[in-house]
Design a protein around this motif. Structure first.
Motif, PDB file in Angstrom:
ATOM      1  N   ASN A  33      37.634  61.900  56.078  1.00 53.15           N
ATOM      2  CA  ASN A  33      36.859  62.968  55.468  1.00 53.15           C
ATOM      3  C   ASN A  33      35.825  63.504  56.460  1.00 53.15           C
ATOM      4  N   LYS A  34      34.890  64.319  55.994  1.00 53.49           N
ATOM      5  CA  LYS A  34      33.954  64.957  56.925  1.00 53.49           C
ATOM      6  C   LYS A  34      33.044  63.937  57.617  1.00 53.49           C
ATOM      7  N   LYS A  35      32.849  62.771  57.001  1.00 55.43           N
ATOM      8  CA  LYS A  35      32.056  61.724  57.647  1.00 55.43           C
ATOM      9  C   LYS A  35      32.889  60.904  58.623  1.00 55.43           C
ATOM     10  N   PHE A  36      34.203  61.068  58.537  1.00 53.21           N
ATOM     11  CA  PHE A  36      35.128  60.365  59.428  1.00 53.21           C
ATOM     12  C   PHE A  36      36.149  61.384  59.940  1.00 53.21           C
ATOM     13  N   PRO A  37      35.751  62.219  60.886  1.00 52.16           N
ATOM     14  CA  PRO A  37      36.575  63.373  61.264  1.00 52.16           C
ATOM     15  C   PRO A  37      37.860  63.031  62.000  1.00 52.16           C
ATOM     16  N   ASP A  38      37.924  61.895  62.687  1.00 52.82           N
ATOM     17  CA  ASP A  38      39.114  61.582  63.481  1.00 52.82           C
ATOM     18  C   ASP A  38      39.309  60.067  63.499  1.00 52.82           C
ATOM     19  N   MET A  39      40.215  59.566  62.665  1.00 53.32           N
ATOM     20  CA  MET A  39      40.382  58.116  62.519  1.00 53.32           C
ATOM     21  C   MET A  39      40.992  57.487  63.762  1.00 53.32           C
ATOM     22  N   SER A  40      41.843  58.195  64.454  1.00 52.83           N
ATOM     23  CA  SER A  40      42.433  57.671  65.685  1.00 52.83           C
ATOM     24  C   SER A  40      41.372  57.560  66.779  1.00 52.83           C
ATOM     25  N   ALA A  41      40.561  58.588  66.906  1.00 56.13           N
ATOM     26  CA  ALA A  41      39.498  58.560  67.914  1.00 56.13           C
ATOM     27  C   ALA A  41      38.482  57.461  67.610  1.00 56.13           C
ATOM     28  N   LEU A  42      38.224  57.222  66.329  1.00 56.95           N
ATOM     29  CA  LEU A  42      37.282  56.171  65.950  1.00 56.95           C
ATOM     30  C   LEU A  42      37.822  54.795  66.338  1.00 56.95           C
ATOM     31  N   ALA A  43      39.116  54.572  66.137  1.00 59.54           N
ATOM     32  CA  ALA A  43      39.704  53.287  66.542  1.00 59.54           C
ATOM     33  C   ALA A  43      39.525  53.056  68.038  1.00 59.54           C
ATOM     34  N   LYS A  44      39.691  54.104  68.818  1.00 54.27           N
ATOM     35  CA  LYS A  44      39.523  53.993  70.274  1.00 54.27           C
ATOM     36  C   LYS A  44      38.063  53.678  70.621  1.00 54.27           C
ATOM     37  N   LYS A  45      37.130  54.315  69.913  1.00 52.48           N
ATOM     38  CA  LYS A  45      35.707  54.043  70.161  1.00 52.48           C
ATOM     39  C   LYS A  45      35.358  52.585  69.848  1.00 52.48           C
ATOM     40  N   LEU A  46      35.939  52.068  68.781  1.00 53.50           N
ATOM     41  CA  LEU A  46      35.685  50.674  68.420  1.00 53.50           C
ATOM     42  C   LEU A  46      36.205  49.734  69.502  1.00 53.50           C
TER      43      LEU A  46
ATOM     44  N   CYS B  37      48.784  52.286  61.736  1.00 56.21           N
ATOM     45  CA  CYS B  37      49.055  51.505  62.953  1.00 56.21           C
ATOM     46  C   CYS B  37      49.018  52.386  64.189  1.00 56.21           C
ATOM     47  N   ASN B  38      49.602  53.564  64.103  1.00 54.50           N
ATOM     48  CA  ASN B  38      49.603  54.476  65.243  1.00 54.50           C
ATOM     49  C   ASN B  38      48.195  54.965  65.585  1.00 54.50           C
ATOM     50  N   TRP B  39      47.314  55.016  64.601  1.00 51.33           N
ATOM     51  CA  TRP B  39      45.921  55.362  64.886  1.00 51.33           C
ATOM     52  C   TRP B  39      45.259  54.307  65.768  1.00 51.33           C
ATOM     53  N   GLY B  40      45.760  53.064  65.688  1.00 51.44           N
ATOM     54  CA  GLY B  40      45.199  52.012  66.526  1.00 51.44           C
ATOM     55  C   GLY B  40      44.540  50.873  65.780  1.00 51.44           C
ATOM     56  N   TYR B  41      44.709  50.805  64.454  1.00 52.63           N
ATOM     57  CA  TYR B  41      44.095  49.725  63.672  1.00 52.63           C
ATOM     58  C   TYR B  41      45.033  48.517  63.669  1.00 52.63           C
ATOM     59  N   THR B  42      44.481  47.373  64.005  1.00 51.92           N
ATOM     60  CA  THR B  42      45.310  46.172  64.183  1.00 51.92           C
ATOM     61  C   THR B  42      45.144  45.168  63.049  1.00 51.92           C
ATOM     62  N   LEU B  43      44.415  45.558  62.010  1.00 59.01           N
ATOM     63  CA  LEU B  43      44.356  44.792  60.761  1.00 59.01           C
ATOM     64  C   LEU B  43      44.284  45.786  59.620  1.00 59.01           C
ATOM     65  N   ILE B  44      45.187  45.628  58.639  1.00 58.29           N
ATOM     66  CA  ILE B  44      45.175  46.463  57.438  1.00 58.29           C
ATOM     67  C   ILE B  44      44.881  45.562  56.246  1.00 58.29           C
ATOM     68  N   LYS B  45      43.799  45.868  55.566  1.00 67.87           N
ATOM     69  CA  LYS B  45      43.430  45.151  54.341  1.00 67.87           C
ATOM     70  C   LYS B  45      43.850  46.020  53.164  1.00 67.87           C
ATOM     71  N   HIS B  46      44.928  45.625  52.479  1.00 66.81           N
ATOM     72  CA  HIS B  46      45.362  46.442  51.341  1.00 66.81           C
ATOM     73  C   HIS B  46      44.917  45.793  50.034  1.00 66.81           C
ATOM     74  N   ASP B  47      44.414  46.621  49.145  1.00 69.83           N
ATOM     75  CA  ASP B  47      43.644  46.157  47.991  1.00 69.83           C
ATOM     76  C   ASP B  47      44.220  46.745  46.695  1.00 69.83           C
ATOM     77  N   PHE B  48      43.899  46.101  45.573  1.00 69.51           N
ATOM     78  CA  PHE B  48      44.124  46.604  44.223  1.00 69.51           C
ATOM     79  C   PHE B  48      45.586  46.623  43.777  1.00 69.51           C
ATOM     80  N   THR B  49      46.516  46.070  44.545  1.00 65.41           N
ATOM     81  CA  THR B  49      47.917  46.226  44.146  1.00 65.41           C
ATOM     82  C   THR B  49      48.213  45.517  42.827  1.00 65.41           C
ATOM     83  N   THR B  50      47.588  44.374  42.560  1.00 63.97           N
ATOM     84  CA  THR B  50      47.856  43.678  41.297  1.00 63.97           C
ATOM     85  C   THR B  50      47.339  44.493  40.115  1.00 63.97           C
TER      86      THR B  50
END
Length: 567
Positions: free
Chosen positions: A278-291, A343-356
């Motif tokens: 969203n507007k507070k997170f304009p580029d998720m791929s670029a953010l992964a690289k910054k991290l 994954c292609n954005w560069g995140y190496t851990l995905i926490k998936h929630d609420f499925t139950t």
């Protein structure tokens, strides 16, 4: 008593599980067989019948249930054509010693509600239970990833296993398919102690866990930001966790929680689509690289099944709550595209929630004892709920595996996810505001799910919320016991809250968390639901979880159900 680690805990002479195990000269572990059930009961949409006593099979019309023995397990098989089958119940009229202490499993995670109890025939225990009497501990369970939602009951006259094979809230229609509902396993130990017995039994139930290649720990700002965050704040949090882990060989994770997604609405909506920020997170791929450039591993939170994207077809949605239906092949492909993108954005851990919750419409604590209400079904009516949930976890894992991305399940069914996720959040939420919630949810889940650590997956007992609302003397102990247990430690530490001395204390704890080479266990877990005495072969420590003025009592309108038949 000598004070340890700046009053984090103190030495204790407690003769818990560890010392009991040390002083016993004879330790025995053996496979245990329940044998042919005394009765098999089958429930369909139209009828209920009880088979002949001590029979290995029962059949009526086009439905047949069989009980088969293999060298490792005892298996329950179901075959049916057009008849819709709801449940299979097995009963062994083998009494449980009324002096036994009983520890049961949980449907999806604990809610501060697990402990050793006396025998109660009305209590239901999902997936497995242990019965301890004297030095003998017997475990009863089903192997992970069964095709039924299974729970046990134990009473002074026998043991019952109920297998829910429904498709959602209606009977499954197998159309001639032969279904292995569950593989039953049992184990008996003598002189091993209850904790080590529980851990060994978890290894029997899960022979193929997948585990991270390195200790997973780090930061997640949920418990101070609670969804009100931004890229700028995440980068500030990253600088802080880098400072707290200065000198480590194993970089921490910075996990971006609920806040980043395109349609995020604070305190209103936390679902997808998951295609951009969203507007507070304009580029998720670029953010992964910054991290990564700052020296942390990028992680991210998602809620795959809640998605308001307008182009999603109606038939992809569940009829009872409009969430995505994971039995539909189109939904699985759509979610795999989401995983691939992240994954292609560069995140190496995905926490998936609420499925139950998004599938069944209930939290685990509300399943009484069945996971969902009657009257609805999945798109694919030929599969059981357990098969469909497992298929969802499999689709997520297989896609992430190609990118070497770790999966952490939250509000996931651990018994179906073992072998398909490297980590699980094994308890309900802790808190950055109320210590009573952290004590109840955090300490309990850490202690009573710890046997699953390294046997099912790595355990995440949830974060240390550092906002200034909870005294550091309490949060320090919570952080320390997680690090000492060797499980995954995540902190939600608001920058600027801790003093220089407190920062150094947390720094030392984070160094331990980066290695996970300490493995203390709860030595008094048979005596309390909030274990205070933790130890390994070298040291025992006593923690004090209670505020001097006593706990703060507040009203709670959430129903924590016991099993009471309603009809």
């Amino acid at each position: 008593m000598e004070q340890l680690r700046n009053n984090t805990g103190k030495q204790t002479g407690h003769n818990g599980n560890l010392q009991k195990t040390k002083r016993r000269s004879r330790i025995m572990q053996k496979q245990y067989r329940l044998g042919i059930p005394s009765f098999i009961t089958v429930e369909t949409e139209d009828s209920v019948w009880i088979g002949e006593k001590d029979a290995k099979r029962t059949e009526k019309g086009d439905v047949m249930v069989g009980y088969e023995t293999t060298p490792e397990t005892e298996e329950v098989w179901l075959t049916a054509d057009q008849t819709k089958v709801k449940t299979i119940k097995l009963r062994w009229n083998t009494p449980v010693n009324k002096k036994s202490r009983i520890l049961g499993g949980s449907w999806e995670r604990t809610y501060g509600d697990v402990d050793w109890k006396g025998v109660s025939g009305s209590r239901f225990m999902p997936w497995y239970f242990l019965a301890a009497v004297g030095e003998t501990v017997t475990g009863y369970g089903v192997k992970v990833r069964p095709s039924a939602m299974c729970f046990w009951q134990a009473d002074t006259r026998g043991i019952t296993l109920v297998m829910d094979v429904r498709c959602g809230g209606t009977g499954v229609q197998l159309s001639g398919r032969k279904l292995r509902a569950a593989q039953i396993v049992a184990m008996q130990t003598e002189g091993m102690g209850t904790f080590e017995s529980a851990r060994e039994f978890c290894k029997v139930m899960c022979t193929d866990p997948i585990l991270p290649d390195y200790p997973v720990y780090g930061s997640n700002n949920w418990y101070y930001a609670y969804g009100d965050s931004s890229e700028e704040e995440i980068l500030q949090d990253t600088d802080y966790i880098v400072e707290l882990t200065k000198g480590v060989d194993n970089p921490p994770y910075m996990v971006i929680d609920d806040c980043w997604q395109e349609h995020h609405r604070l305190n209103e909506y936390n679902g997808g689509p998951w295609k951009k920020g969203n507007k507070k997170f304009p580029d998720m791929s670029a953010l992964a690289k910054k991290l990564e450039e700052k020296g942390v591993r990028p992680g991210i939170w998602v809620r795959f099944l809640l998605n308001e994207e307008e182009t999603i077809p109606k038939e992809w949605r569940l009829s009872h709550n409009d969430c995505l239906d994971p039995s539909h092949p189109g939904v699985l492909s759509y979610i795999q595209e989401d995983v691939e993108r992240i994954c292609n954005w560069g995140y190496t851990l995905i926490k998936h929630d609420f499925t139950t919750f998004d599938i069944f419409g209930r939290w685990g604590v509300e399943m009484n004892p069945f996971p969902t209400e009657d009257g609805w079904q999945f798109y694919d009516t030929s599969k059981t709920s357990a098969e469909i949930v497992t298929g969802l976890y499999q689709a997520i894992y297989e896609t992430a595996k190609k990118h070497h991305t770790l999966i952490m399940g939250c509000n996931t069914i651990g018994h179906l996810g073992a072998g398909l996720m490297q980590l699980q959040r094994t308890g309900d939420d802790t808190s950055g505001i109320t210590w009573e919630r952290t004590k109840k949810m955090g300490v309990n889940t850490l202690a009573f799910c710890l046997p699953q650590h390294g046997t099912f997956f790595d355990v995440d007992a949830d974060c240390v919320g550092i906002t200034g609302s909870i005294p550091w003397s309490l949060n320090r102990q919570w952080a320390d016991v997680v690090a000492e247990s060797g499980t995954s430690l995540f902190v939600s530490a608001k920058p600027g809250v801790l003093t220089a001395e407190e920062n150094e204390e947390l720094h030392q704890i984070m160094l331990k968390a980066s290695r996970q080479d300490h493995h203390k266990i709860p030595l008094d877990w048979e005596e309390t639901d909030c274990p205070e005495v933790w130890g390994d072969e070298e040291e025992e420590v006593e923690y004090n979880w209670y505020e001097e003025a006593g706990p703060v009592a507040k009203g709670n309108d959430q129903l924590y159900h016991a099993y009471i038949p309603l009809s």
